[in-house]
Every structure is written in structure tokens, then in C-alpha cells.
Design an enzyme around this catalytic site. Structure first.
Site, PDB file in Angstrom:
ATOM      1  N   THR A 155     -29.808  39.181  34.242  1.00 51.90           N
ATOM      2  CA  THR A 155     -30.627  37.971  34.048  1.00 51.90           C
ATOM      3  C   THR A 155     -29.690  36.766  34.078  1.00 51.90           C
ATOM      4  O   THR A 155     -29.336  36.290  35.146  1.00 51.90           O
ATOM      5  CB  THR A 155     -31.438  38.028  32.740  1.00 51.90           C
ATOM      6  OG1 THR A 155     -30.565  38.261  31.650  1.00 51.90           O
ATOM      7  CG2 THR A 155     -32.491  39.118  32.805  1.00 51.90           C
ATOM      8  N   LYS A 181     -26.799  45.252  31.107  1.00 50.91           N
ATOM      9  CA  LYS A 181     -27.039  43.819  31.302  1.00 50.91           C
ATOM     10  C   LYS A 181     -27.249  43.196  29.924  1.00 50.91           C
ATOM     11  O   LYS A 181     -27.524  43.900  28.951  1.00 50.91           O
ATOM     12  CB  LYS A 181     -28.231  43.564  32.193  1.00 50.91           C
ATOM     13  CG  LYS A 181     -29.611  43.882  31.656  1.00 50.91           C
ATOM     14  CD  LYS A 181     -30.224  43.005  30.602  1.00 50.91           C
ATOM     15  CE  LYS A 181     -30.206  41.543  30.945  1.00 50.91           C
ATOM     16  NZ  LYS A 181     -30.878  40.791  29.800  1.00 50.91           N
ATOM     17  N   THR A 192     -30.503  44.714  21.813  1.00 53.38           N
ATOM     18  CA  THR A 192     -29.428  43.810  22.145  1.00 53.38           C
ATOM     19  C   THR A 192     -29.170  43.692  23.626  1.00 53.38           C
ATOM     20  O   THR A 192     -28.485  42.788  24.051  1.00 53.38           O
ATOM     21  CB  THR A 192     -28.130  44.331  21.520  1.00 53.38           C
ATOM     22  OG1 THR A 192     -27.896  45.629  22.044  1.00 53.38           O
ATOM     23  CG2 THR A 192     -28.248  44.433  20.031  1.00 53.38           C
ATOM     24  N   ASN A 400     -29.691  27.961  27.575  1.00 52.37           N
ATOM     25  CA  ASN A 400     -30.854  28.294  26.756  1.00 52.37           C
ATOM     26  C   ASN A 400     -31.790  27.124  26.528  1.00 52.37           C
ATOM     27  O   ASN A 400     -32.866  27.292  25.957  1.00 52.37           O
ATOM     28  CB  ASN A 400     -30.404  28.923  25.439  1.00 52.37           C
ATOM     29  CG  ASN A 400     -29.918  30.326  25.683  1.00 52.37           C
ATOM     30  OD1 ASN A 400     -30.683  31.153  26.131  1.00 52.37           O
ATOM     31  ND2 ASN A 400     -28.636  30.556  25.453  1.00 52.37           N
TER      32      ASN A 400
END
Lengths: 405, 405
Positions: A155, A181, A192, A400
Site C-alpha cells: 500500500t 506488507k 499490524t 497520512n
């Protein structure tokens, strides 16, 4: 970790009888690879460890159900770009539909197809795109395409993560491979990341499950990126028995060898995940010894590796050891604060819980290395543990702040 | 909160009989104010709530000891720039020396002088500088200098934090004032900041302590900036009785009034701290209702307010509600994920734990407001709670990457 293990290339297809592929189903932009398929020629014993988040994504629910019901798997279908989490009543049928497409294309029982998803939460899975791409994923299955598979599951990861080792167990050559990943949302207690481990060892579902749980405690559960524990993450292991070794039973020398190999693969993948934490520039490795128990050492090490304040200090190469002591103090670990010694790399920065004259320039050099090593001696017992994290940078915020857009 | 309270100016010196000052002792650069003195003309009942960090700074140890031994105080000396934490054997004598200087200059018993410090950890307190500045701090004591005091206790705070209210208790006018500092290292369970509350109410040490503990649970313990819990932080309350009201006793209407006033002051200060989180651009207010218990609601609200991923999404104005549900899921609160409704401001973004068509533009408007309001209905009971946090920005990283340098 163990001198018997030899690191080899090949990732998840390094063990005998496994093939993989990575194709584009159109879930990511610009035709990036986003659908991975992992296949075992023969039925494999399967084991899994899953998120502790109360909110669990549909693919995780389905995979756990199938592993606990049958303990066998032939294939895993993994998509990136959409987590199929918080998607309401259609989540489970959507997950199931993608496994059905794989089962049909490969001619294997649907219950032996596992599924994992990663990506945005709360948006319905574009399952038709996945179903449409399954024939191509099947057609592309090969030994070589482990690399494409490891790319398809990424991702915000910057680099694909693969690792494999070979070792002798009872005079047979056993191979263990893996891919993973995950760079944000990395925190202890599973939940996680996505990780897939394959092996040709002969080992039952139950014993594999036991080994996997034990290994996770020292590897994937000892990394932290941002304290967020996701809805989707899981570690799946498949063992297809093609190495022809005598079956690995608990509490034997062979089990111990297998355990070491599995630990090496999982630790290597876990460190790659922490190193590739969103926006990270450096891996942080925190080793705590002298704790009253292993659990105390784990808490202490994870707390330091996960402290936003210390992570930002590492980014700024600031030897602010008070933040290390502070994070130890709120970790929940039991120790005597007036006994703590702290080292950053080779430079001792605190002794007996107090300040020490140290060479700031040398400490800055230590903080510039990758990984940055922190050693803590609590001088309060025999427990020790190592945790991994990464620095907190401007880029974490950038990534983010606009993940969906 | 309560309609009886009137907000007034004056901060910590708003109640009768209190004076304050803020001077420069040379602990901060550029002759900035860094030493605050708070003084009560008459002995005041004292109460305190302290950090839960295992590592506790010397001034905190001394202050707690004095409050629990005598329950009375006349003065508080507070320095910024150095935390006097992890300073080994000299920490306690250094803290004591600064209180001794205050006691001598004011002609009051040393045991009635409290002390608090904030700043860098692990560097010996430059106590001579503090002692040298005490006479000036005493000479500057006045009603007006509450503002200087609130500036002197700042570290990376951008704005001073003061608040005061007046209310009638038993036909007497009672005043409650306060000041606070702290912008990084803000997290539940105290250990979160320095805050000083003054009142002229007549209330005993024990009852004040009870009220303070109760108030903290809904105010200071419901804010979070970065999950780091510091070694120094404390909330101190002083009540000198000059309002002349009948003594406030537990489980009375008067206690309830006083409690509401104290709650208003502490909540206002707590929100100012969260709003001024290091690098923050906006306050985040998370209200959770419908939880099985108040404790579940508190856990859930704090977990959302403290999620790095959601905080970064707020900074980026990204209505990524999946991260809210995810943070609820790992909060430890008990609830049914398929019942959760989520609103960002007026926009409902999730229903029954699943996606909902919503107006992205309107959601972005809601995410641009200050504060950003998040409402969660767990539909699993009657518990409710509100928590406050702030967005995670580039500046948080910048500030904490080079705090010492």
C-alpha cells in the site's frame, strides 16, 4: 539468529511446490499491481495469527473460519487498495466471491482458498474487478512471480518485503519463505500488517499454529510504527510437506530448528516493515536487558520504540535520553529508575538513571546510523527483549494527511 | 457546564488573597520569563494529582510529600526550562533549595512551599540561578502578574493558559482560577502537564483532594497529544478560605456547586492544552455515547482523539472515518462494531458500522473547523464521555526533532 540457516532468494515461492503471481485488477491507480495469488501444488497445513482489534475485516473473518475449520489451504488471494473492512453486510459475501473465483479457476475446494485485503476502510470491495482479474492471476502463477506478488500487496510501502531461508532438518533440506506488507498502523499484538509465510516442511496444522504464535511474540509483535492496530492484519503460514522430512513434533530438536528458521524469516520481515514505516528514514532497534521478566523487557522495549517524542528526536538526531527514560517509566514495566543505564549505539548517555557527561558529536553519529541502536540495562533481573520502530518524520504526516485523496 | 458560573479574568490571582509573579532566572534563552511564584496571603488547603510515570521528578516527589504530610501551602515556585528529572542524588536537594529560598524571602515555613519544574530531562537544575531570582519574584508579587506567571511556566506552548470563574456558594461569592502549561507529552492518567488552581473557597485539604480527583477524570485525563506521559506533571489546587463561605462538605449541594466550578476551570484549561498541542492547528473533540459504561466511553473517546492516523487525517481534512472505527476497535472498550454510528460535525459518515453515502465537501468543511467535532454513538448502553486532542502536523515533528538543540 541460528547459524544453520542460509538466506536464499525466492520469497514465498522458494519452498518446493509453491507458485505466485501479481497482477493489476484496477483497484490501485495507474494499473499498478494490486492482486496477488499464492498457490500450493498440494494441500498445505495452514495456521494464522490475527488482529486484536474488535473491528475485524470480512476477509480476516473468512480466513480464520476456514483455517480453524479445516486446517488446510491450497491458495491465498490478496488484494491491496481496498480493505473490505467496515463494509457492512456485503463484506463477507464479497470476500467469499473472490475465493470462489480462485477455486473455480484452479479447480480446488473453495474452503481451501484463503483471502486477505488491505487498503482503505469503509468502501465496498470492487469485487467484480477482482473476479475479472483472477484468470490472469492464475495464468501468471510461477516460481519467478514471487516478486510481483510481493509488489501487489504493497500500500504505502516503499519497498517490497521478501525473505527466505534454507536449513537442514533431519537430513532433509527445508525451505521457509515469506512476504509482507504494511508500513502505517504497525503496533504490537498483531493487527499490524499482512504477512505470508510458506514452507515445504512436514508439520501439522496444530504444531505449525503453535510455532507461529511463539514466533510472533518475538517478531511481528515487537514492531511499532504508530500505535494504531488495524482491522485487517494477519500472518498466515502454509506448510505443504514437500521437503519430505519426518513430521516435526513439539518439544523435539527438529521443532527447535524449524522454530529458529521461522523466527529468522518473521524477524527479518518484521524489521523490514518497521524500517519502511510511513515516512521513516531509519530503523530503531531497542534492546532492553536486566528486566525482572521477559514481559517487562518487552513492554519497556516497545514503549521506547513507540514513543512519538523519542521517534521525533531520532529524526532530529537529538540524543534526548530523558525521553527514553520517560518512555520506560510509563511502559508498565517494573524496574528501579535509579538503576537504569542507557546507551545510544556505543555511547553511554545515562548511568543509574541519571545524567552522564557524553560526547554529543559521537552520539549524533550514532543517531545518524541505520539502524539506530538503543541499549537499556534495567539492572533489575534477567529478562531481555528487542523491539523495532522507526523515526517520526514530516513525511509520516504528509502520507497520512491525505491517504484517501 | 453549569449556568451558575461566570467566567472572569484574573487567572490564578482572581480569587481573594492570591498574588503571583513571573520573572526571568536565565533558564530559558533571551531573558524569557521562566520562573513563576504563586502566593497565598493566608495558609491554604492544598491538594494534588500527579504523574503515573514510574520515573518521577524530584520536585514532584517533594511537593507530594509536603501536601500529604501537612495539607497546607502558602506558595508554589515553578520553573520552566529544566525539569529536574533524572538528575540523580542532587535532584531532591536542588528542589528543596529553591523552596528554602522562597520560604526565607517570604518569611513562611519551608514545608508550606511547593515546587514544580518543566523542561529538559536529565540536566542538573541550575538552582543557583533560581535562588538568585527568588527575591525579584517575591518583590514582583501582585494581583496583575498572573499573566506573567502563566507565561513563565510555558515551554513549547504557543499561548499562555489561564481561566477563572465566579459562582455563589451559600450566598457567598466564590472564585476559582487557574493556569496551566504543557503541549507535548499530553496523555491520560495525569503526568500530562503542569496546572495550578486557586480558590478562596472554604474547603478542607481532604475534600479538596476528593473534588480534584473527581474533576481530573473528566478534564485533564481526557486530553491526549502524543501518548507520552511525562515524569513531572501535576495538578495542584490551593484553597485559602477567604470567601468566608460555610465549609464545603462532601455530598452536599454546595459541594456539587464547587465541583461544577472546579470542573469548568479544569476542562477549560485541559482544552487549551490540547488545542495548543505541539504543532497543532485544530482542537479535536470526540464525544462517545451509547457505551456499556462510562469507562468504555472514556477509553473509546481517548483512543480516537489519540490515534496518530486519525490526527494526521484531520490535519489533511480527510474524512477517513474508517480510522475512527479502527481506533474504537483497539481502544479496549466493549461494543458491537455493527451498531456504530459516526458523525464528523453535522455529517454522518458511518451507520451501523458501515459506509454511508455522504457529502465529502461538507465533511471537509466540518474538518476545517476549530474544534473539529466527532460524535460516536455505540448504541450499546448509557455510558458517555468526551475527550480532546489535536491534529498531527509537520510542526509536531519539527518541534520534537530538535527540542534540546
Amino acid at each position: 539468529m541460528t547459524t544453520n540457516c542460509q538466506v536464499i532468494s525466492g520469497g514465498v515461492t522458494a519452498p518446493r511446490g509453491f507458485s505466485a503471481s501479481g497482477v493489476s485488477a484496477g483497484l490501485k491507480k495507474n494499473n499498478k499491481l494490486d492482486l496477488a495469488l499464492l498457490f500450493s501444488e498440494t494441500p498445505a497445513a495452514a495456521a494464522g495469527v490475527y488482529t486484536t482489534n474488535l473491528v475485524q475485516a470480512a476477509p480476516l473473518v473468512l480466513t480464520r473460519q476456514r483455517i480453524s475449520a479445516g486446517g488446510l489451504a491450497r491458495a491465498v488471494i490478496i488484494n491491496a487498495g481496498n480493505a473490505n473492512a467496515c463494509t457492512g453486510a456485503r463484506g463477507l459475501p464479497d470476500a467469499q466471491a473472490s475465493t470462489q473465483a480462485v477455486a473455480t479457476a484452479l479447480g480446488i475446494p473453495e474452503e481451501q482458498v484463503l483471502v486477505a485485503s488491505t487498503g482503505v476502510i469503509g468502501v465496498p470491495l470492487p469485487v467484480k474487478k477482482i473476479i475479472g482479474a483472477v484468470p490472469q492471476a492464475v495464468a501468471s502463477l510461477s516460481k519467478e512471480n514471487h516478486a510481483a506478488a510481493s509488489q501487489a500487496i504493497m500500500t504505502t510501502d516503499l519497498v517490497p518485503k521478501e525473505y527466505a531461508v534454507q536449513l537442514e532438518i533431519g537430513e532433509k533440506l527445508v525451505t521457509i519463505g515469506g512476504m509482507a506488507k504494511g508500513s502505517g498502523m504497525i503496533h504490537p499484538n498483531m493487527a499490524t500488517m499482512l504477512a505470508f509465510v510458506t514452507t515445504d516442511a512436514v508439520i501439522s496444522h496444530g504444531v505449525l499454529q503453535q510455532a507461529l504464535k511463539q514466533v510472533v511474540d518475538s517478531s511481528f509483535n515487537m514492531i511499532t510504527v504508530d500505535g494504531d492496530t488495524s482491522t485487517n492484519d494477519m500472518l498466515i503460514a502454509l506448510a505443504n510437506g514437500q521437503a519430505g522430512n519426518q513430521e516435526i513434533l513439539p518439544a523435539t530438536a527438529e521443532y527447535q530448528l524449524f522454530y529458529q528458521g521461522l523466527l529468522e524469516v518473521c524477524t527479518a520481515l518484521a524489521k523490514m516493515i518497521a524500517r519502511d514505516g510511513e515516512g521513516a528514514t531509519r530503523l530503531i532497534e531497542v534492546t532492553v536487558k536486566g528486566a525482572p521478566s521477559r514481559q517487562d523487557a518487552q513492554r519497556a522495549a516497545r514503549s521506547v520504540a513507540g514513543s512519538n517524542l523519542f521517534k521525533a528526536a531520532v529524526f532530529g538526531k537529538d540524543a534526548n535520553w530523558g525521553r527514553i527514560l520517560c518512555a520506560l517509566g510509563y511502559s508498565g514495566a517494573s524496574f528501579d529508575p535509579t538503576k537504569v543505564d542507557i546507551f545510544i549505539g556505543e555511547v553511554q548517555v545515562a548511568k543509574d538513571g541519571g545524567a552522564l557527561e557524553f560526547d554529543e558529536d559521537k552520539a549524533q553519529v550514532m543517531l545518524s546510523q541505520d539502524p539506530v541502536h538503543v541499549f537499556v540495562n534495567l539492572k533489575s533481573g534477567d529478562g531481555s527483549a528487542t523491539a523495532w520502530g522507526c523515526d517520526l518524520t514530516y513525511d509520516y504526516v504528509r502520507i497520512n494527511g491525505s491517504y484517501r485523496t
